[in-house]
Design a protein around this motif. Structure first.
Motif, PDB file in Angstrom:
ATOM      1  N   LEU A  76      -3.093  -3.847   8.216  1.00  0.00           N
ATOM      2  CA  LEU A  76      -2.674  -3.429   6.961  1.00  0.00           C
ATOM      3  C   LEU A  76      -4.319  -2.251   6.164  1.00  0.00           C
ATOM      4  O   LEU A  76      -4.517  -1.795   6.072  1.00  0.00           O
ATOM      5  CB  LEU A  76      -2.931  -4.730   5.499  1.00  0.00           C
ATOM      6  CG  LEU A  76      -3.299  -4.890   4.709  1.00  0.00           C
ATOM      7  CD1 LEU A  76      -2.393  -3.786   3.884  1.00  0.00           C
ATOM      8  CD2 LEU A  76      -3.012  -5.750   3.830  1.00  0.00           C
ATOM      9  N   LEU A  77      -5.686  -3.678   6.804  1.00  0.00           N
ATOM     10  CA  LEU A  77      -6.409  -2.465   6.692  1.00  0.00           C
ATOM     11  C   LEU A  77      -6.696  -0.911   7.363  1.00  0.00           C
ATOM     12  O   LEU A  77      -7.078  -0.528   7.126  1.00  0.00           O
ATOM     13  CB  LEU A  77      -8.104  -3.730   7.877  1.00  0.00           C
ATOM     14  CG  LEU A  77      -8.114  -4.912   6.732  1.00  0.00           C
ATOM     15  CD1 LEU A  77      -8.472  -5.750   8.235  1.00  0.00           C
ATOM     16  CD2 LEU A  77      -8.813  -4.309   5.919  1.00  0.00           C
ATOM     17  N   ASP A  78      -6.165  -1.029   8.832  1.00  0.00           N
ATOM     18  CA  ASP A  78      -5.687   0.362   8.949  1.00  0.00           C
ATOM     19  C   ASP A  78      -5.212   0.601   7.989  1.00  0.00           C
ATOM     20  O   ASP A  78      -5.630   2.001   8.075  1.00  0.00           O
ATOM     21  CB  ASP A  78      -5.050   0.262  10.113  1.00  0.00           C
ATOM     22  CG  ASP A  78      -6.074   0.044  11.436  1.00  0.00           C
ATOM     23  OD1 ASP A  78      -7.617   0.504  12.252  1.00  0.00           O
ATOM     24  OD2 ASP A  78      -5.584  -0.585  12.727  1.00  0.00           O
ATOM     25  N   TYR A  79      -3.913   1.110   7.660  1.00  0.00           N
ATOM     26  CA  TYR A  79      -3.292   1.669   6.626  1.00  0.00           C
ATOM     27  C   TYR A  79      -4.262   1.954   5.594  1.00  0.00           C
ATOM     28  O   TYR A  79      -4.301   3.339   5.183  1.00  0.00           O
ATOM     29  CB  TYR A  79      -1.974   1.107   6.561  1.00  0.00           C
ATOM     30  CG  TYR A  79      -1.736   1.639   4.721  1.00  0.00           C
ATOM     31  CD1 TYR A  79      -1.009   3.395   4.868  1.00  0.00           C
ATOM     32  CD2 TYR A  79      -1.780   0.767   3.400  1.00  0.00           C
ATOM     33  CE1 TYR A  79      -0.762   3.850   3.810  1.00  0.00           C
ATOM     34  CE2 TYR A  79      -1.341   1.933   2.670  1.00  0.00           C
ATOM     35  CZ  TYR A  79      -0.800   2.843   2.764  1.00  0.00           C
ATOM     36  OH  TYR A  79       0.111   3.534   0.991  1.00  0.00           O
TER      37      TYR A  79
ATOM     38  N   ILE B 267      -0.209   2.648  -2.789  1.00  0.00           N
ATOM     39  CA  ILE B 267       0.026   1.917  -1.885  1.00  0.00           C
ATOM     40  C   ILE B 267       0.080   0.483  -2.039  1.00  0.00           C
ATOM     41  O   ILE B 267       1.225  -0.165  -0.877  1.00  0.00           O
ATOM     42  CB  ILE B 267      -1.750   1.384  -2.403  1.00  0.00           C
ATOM     43  CG1 ILE B 267      -2.918   2.026  -1.799  1.00  0.00           C
ATOM     44  CG2 ILE B 267      -2.410  -0.191  -1.252  1.00  0.00           C
ATOM     45  CD1 ILE B 267      -4.416   2.312  -2.440  1.00  0.00           C
ATOM     46  N   ALA B 268       0.599  -0.101  -3.318  1.00  0.00           N
ATOM     47  CA  ALA B 268       2.027  -1.626  -3.702  1.00  0.00           C
ATOM     48  C   ALA B 268       3.045  -1.154  -3.128  1.00  0.00           C
ATOM     49  O   ALA B 268       3.652  -2.578  -2.526  1.00  0.00           O
ATOM     50  CB  ALA B 268       1.685  -1.360  -5.247  1.00  0.00           C
ATOM     51  N   ARG B 269       4.323   0.120  -2.651  1.00  0.00           N
ATOM     52  CA  ARG B 269       4.576   0.445  -2.147  1.00  0.00           C
ATOM     53  C   ARG B 269       4.631  -0.201  -0.953  1.00  0.00           C
ATOM     54  O   ARG B 269       5.221  -0.658  -0.322  1.00  0.00           O
ATOM     55  CB  ARG B 269       5.904   1.762  -2.400  1.00  0.00           C
ATOM     56  CG  ARG B 269       6.754   1.280  -3.035  1.00  0.00           C
ATOM     57  CD  ARG B 269       7.440   3.050  -2.684  1.00  0.00           C
ATOM     58  NE  ARG B 269       6.566   4.099  -2.747  1.00  0.00           N
ATOM     59  CZ  ARG B 269       5.445   4.780  -3.299  1.00  0.00           C
ATOM     60  NH1 ARG B 269       6.191   4.502  -4.853  1.00  0.00           N
ATOM     61  NH2 ARG B 269       4.957   5.570  -3.415  1.00  0.00           N
ATOM     62  N   GLU B 270       3.530   0.523   0.361  1.00  0.00           N
ATOM     63  CA  GLU B 270       3.014   0.304   1.331  1.00  0.00           C
ATOM     64  C   GLU B 270       3.501  -1.249   1.778  1.00  0.00           C
ATOM     65  O   GLU B 270       3.499  -1.820   2.831  1.00  0.00           O
ATOM     66  CB  GLU B 270       2.763   1.397   1.804  1.00  0.00           C
ATOM     67  CG  GLU B 270       2.574   2.794   1.991  1.00  0.00           C
ATOM     68  CD  GLU B 270       3.977   2.815   2.715  1.00  0.00           C
ATOM     69  OE1 GLU B 270       4.356   2.468   4.043  1.00  0.00           O
ATOM     70  OE2 GLU B 270       5.117   3.471   2.384  1.00  0.00           O
ATOM     71  N   VAL B 271       2.123  -2.331   0.889  1.00  0.00           N
ATOM     72  CA  VAL B 271       2.220  -3.047   0.967  1.00  0.00           C
ATOM     73  C   VAL B 271       3.221  -3.789   1.258  1.00  0.00           C
ATOM     74  O   VAL B 271       3.664  -4.846   1.374  1.00  0.00           O
ATOM     75  CB  VAL B 271       0.646  -4.088  -0.042  1.00  0.00           C
ATOM     76  CG1 VAL B 271       0.710  -5.331   0.268  1.00  0.00           C
ATOM     77  CG2 VAL B 271      -0.693  -3.189   0.257  1.00  0.00           C
ATOM     78  N   GLY B 272       4.189  -3.875  -0.357  1.00  0.00           N
ATOM     79  CA  GLY B 272       5.401  -4.854  -0.075  1.00  0.00           C
ATOM     80  C   GLY B 272       6.094  -4.373   1.245  1.00  0.00           C
ATOM     81  O   GLY B 272       6.565  -5.520   1.343  1.00  0.00           O
ATOM     82  N   ARG B 273       6.123  -3.294   1.510  1.00  0.00           N
ATOM     83  CA  ARG B 273       7.140  -2.584   2.115  1.00  0.00           C
ATOM     84  C   ARG B 273       6.473  -3.992   3.827  1.00  0.00           C
ATOM     85  O   ARG B 273       7.175  -4.059   4.835  1.00  0.00           O
ATOM     86  CB  ARG B 273       6.907  -1.255   3.071  1.00  0.00           C
ATOM     87  CG  ARG B 273       7.990  -0.603   2.343  1.00  0.00           C
ATOM     88  CD  ARG B 273       7.546   0.366   3.046  1.00  0.00           C
ATOM     89  NE  ARG B 273       8.686   1.246   1.293  1.00  0.00           N
ATOM     90  CZ  ARG B 273       8.399   2.616   1.116  1.00  0.00           C
ATOM     91  NH1 ARG B 273       7.572   3.252   2.146  1.00  0.00           N
ATOM     92  NH2 ARG B 273       8.927   3.035   0.529  1.00  0.00           N
ATOM     93  N   MET B 274       5.023  -3.735   4.103  1.00  0.00           N
ATOM     94  CA  MET B 274       4.411  -4.840   4.887  1.00  0.00           C
ATOM     95  C   MET B 274       3.997  -6.235   5.088  1.00  0.00           C
ATOM     96  O   MET B 274       4.619  -6.755   6.111  1.00  0.00           O
ATOM     97  CB  MET B 274       3.102  -4.848   4.982  1.00  0.00           C
ATOM     98  CG  MET B 274       2.644  -2.922   5.567  1.00  0.00           C
ATOM     99  SD  MET B 274       0.612  -2.324   5.641  1.00  0.00           S
ATOM    100  CE  MET B 274       0.537  -1.090   6.294  1.00  0.00           C
ATOM    101  N   GLN B 275       4.248  -6.829   3.689  1.00  0.00           N
ATOM    102  CA  GLN B 275       4.384  -7.719   3.603  1.00  0.00           C
ATOM    103  C   GLN B 275       6.196  -8.580   3.775  1.00  0.00           C
ATOM    104  O   GLN B 275       6.204  -9.149   4.673  1.00  0.00           O
ATOM    105  CB  GLN B 275       4.948  -8.422   1.969  1.00  0.00           C
ATOM    106  CG  GLN B 275       3.516  -8.216   1.682  1.00  0.00           C
ATOM    107  CD  GLN B 275       2.928  -8.527   0.139  1.00  0.00           C
ATOM    108  OE1 GLN B 275       4.147  -8.269  -1.000  1.00  0.00           O
ATOM    109  NE2 GLN B 275       2.077  -9.350   0.111  1.00  0.00           N
ATOM    110  N   ASP B 276       6.976  -7.292   3.557  1.00  0.00           N
ATOM    111  CA  ASP B 276       8.644  -8.096   5.020  1.00  0.00           C
ATOM    112  C   ASP B 276       8.974  -8.113   5.867  1.00  0.00           C
ATOM    113  O   ASP B 276       9.855  -8.633   6.594  1.00  0.00           O
ATOM    114  CB  ASP B 276       9.372  -6.602   3.944  1.00  0.00           C
ATOM    115  CG  ASP B 276      10.149  -6.649   2.441  1.00  0.00           C
ATOM    116  OD1 ASP B 276      10.023  -7.405   1.778  1.00  0.00           O
ATOM    117  OD2 ASP B 276      10.744  -5.756   1.424  1.00  0.00           O
ATOM    118  N   VAL B 277       7.557  -7.398   6.388  1.00  0.00           N
ATOM    119  CA  VAL B 277       7.918  -7.664   7.900  1.00  0.00           C
ATOM    120  C   VAL B 277       7.527  -8.645   8.692  1.00  0.00           C
ATOM    121  O   VAL B 277       6.524  -9.286   8.278  1.00  0.00           O
ATOM    122  CB  VAL B 277       7.154  -6.097   8.539  1.00  0.00           C
ATOM    123  CG1 VAL B 277       6.828  -6.653   9.802  1.00  0.00           C
ATOM    124  CG2 VAL B 277       7.322  -4.589   8.117  1.00  0.00           C
TER     125      VAL B 277
END
Length: 152
Positions: free
Chosen positions: A39-42, A142-152
């Motif tokens: 997340l921090l890298d992204y 950012i919210a979309r990408e964070v949401g995707r990362m949370q799903d992983v």
């Protein structure tokens, strides 16, 4: 930095995104949790892209708008960020990092909305609205990408 004109504000915003990117990248190398490092890298990469986009406003913006004085800025509450990076994000988990970054972007959005509502010339209003639209769009991204990362 003393902010007197829209040019100063854009320069300050660009620097803010740069400092945020540097801090996020630095913390990514030190965080113990893999998901938080990703997340921090992204977010660091995203902030660097945003810095370059904001720089475009600084370089290509309407000269009249860029020279417009911002009197109301001094009455607006200052944006709270980690201006000097003492690794604050390494102490947060994934959700805490996301919350901090969303809060940062919400403050920038609030500032641009405040200035757009008070701009005295059309060119300054348009510039503030364009910067506002950019920040809103990037916050949603950012919210979309964070949401995707949370799903992983």
């Amino acid at each position: 930095m003393e902010i007197k004109t829209f040019r100063d504000l854009i320069d300050w915003t660009r620097n803010l995104h740069h400092q945020t990117s540097s801090c996020l990248a630095h913390c990514a190398t030190e965080h113990e949790e893999e998901r938080a490092r990703i997340l921090l890298d992204y977010l660091a990469t995203h902030e660097t892209e945003l810095e370059k986009t904001v720089e475009g406003f600084e370089n290509d913006g309407d000269a009249r708008a860029l020279g417009t004085w911002i009197y109301d800025y001094l009455t607006h509450k200052p944006i709270k960020t980690h201006r000097t990076c003492d690794s604050p994000y390494t102490k947060l988990d994934f959700n805490g990092i996301a919350k901090e970054v969303f809060d940062f972007h919400d403050q920038v959005i609030e500032l641009y909305q405040y200035l757009a509502d008070r701009a005295e010339i059309p060119e300054a209003r348009e510039m503030a609205e364009n910067l506002l639209a950019l920040e809103r769009h990037e916050a949603m991204r950012i919210a979309r990408e964070v949401g995707r990362m949370q799903d992983v």
